[in-house]
Scaffold this active site. Structure first.
Site, short mmCIF file in Angstrom:
data_model
loop_
_atom_site.label_atom_id
_atom_site.label_comp_id
_atom_site.label_asym_id
_atom_site.label_seq_id
_atom_site.Cartn_x
_atom_site.Cartn_y
_atom_site.Cartn_z
N ASP A 17 52.14 30.82 54.69
CA ASP A 17 50.70 30.57 54.66
C ASP A 17 50.01 31.91 54.43
O ASP A 17 50.03 32.77 55.30
CB ASP A 17 50.26 29.96 55.99
CG ASP A 17 48.78 29.69 56.11
OD1 ASP A 17 47.99 30.21 55.28
OD2 ASP A 17 48.38 28.98 57.04
N ILE A 18 49.41 32.10 53.26
CA ILE A 18 48.83 33.41 52.93
C ILE A 18 47.68 33.80 53.85
O ILE A 18 47.37 34.97 53.97
CB ILE A 18 48.37 33.51 51.46
CG1 ILE A 18 47.25 32.53 51.14
CG2 ILE A 18 49.54 33.35 50.52
CD1 ILE A 18 46.63 32.72 49.78
N ASN A 31 36.72 29.39 42.15
CA ASN A 31 35.80 29.00 41.08
C ASN A 31 34.80 30.12 40.86
O ASN A 31 34.62 30.99 41.72
CB ASN A 31 35.12 27.66 41.41
CG ASN A 31 34.27 27.73 42.66
OD1 ASN A 31 33.39 28.57 42.76
ND2 ASN A 31 34.52 26.86 43.61
N GLY A 39 41.44 23.12 48.53
CA GLY A 39 42.72 23.76 48.27
C GLY A 39 42.85 25.14 48.89
O GLY A 39 42.38 25.38 50.00
N VAL A 40 43.50 26.03 48.17
CA VAL A 40 43.74 27.40 48.66
C VAL A 40 42.43 28.12 48.91
O VAL A 40 42.27 28.80 49.93
CB VAL A 40 44.63 28.18 47.66
CG1 VAL A 40 44.78 29.63 48.10
CG2 VAL A 40 46.00 27.53 47.55
N ASP A 41 41.46 27.97 48.01
CA ASP A 41 40.16 28.63 48.18
C ASP A 41 39.50 28.20 49.49
O ASP A 41 39.01 29.03 50.26
CB ASP A 41 39.26 28.29 46.99
CG ASP A 41 37.96 29.06 46.99
OD1 ASP A 41 37.94 30.22 47.45
OD2 ASP A 41 36.95 28.51 46.52
#
Length: 84
Positions: A17-18, A31, A39-41
């Site tokens: 998990d970053i 974006n 999501g990731v963002d």
């Protein structure tokens, strides 16, 4: 495990998990508005806390709704993330 590789030119692959890694930087393919999302963002924004959204909102728009055009980058602190 994150960290520098002892041998120059080596690449270390980490599956994790970053938002929980103590690293120098997290690169987020967000974006162009930089206002969070899914999501990731979204995970990065949730983990960093509201200060990340405030920092992104403070970045000037280069055109309506665009703070970071495709192919460019912006830098913020990590806030509540263990990343700098």
């Amino acid at each position: 495990r994150a960290g520098t590789c002892e041998n120059a030119g080596m690449l270390e692959l980490v599956r994790a998990d970053i938002t929980r890694l103590a690293v120098d930087a997290i690169v987020n393919a967000a974006n162009p508005a930089l206002l969070g999302g899914g999501g990731v963002d979204g995970a990065i924004h949730r983990a960093a806390g509201p200060a990340l959204l405030a920092a992104c909102r403070a970045l000037p728009e280069v055109r309506a709704g665009v703070r970071c055009p495709t192919g460019e980058a912006r830098i913020t602190p990590g806030f509540a993330l263990p990343a700098r």
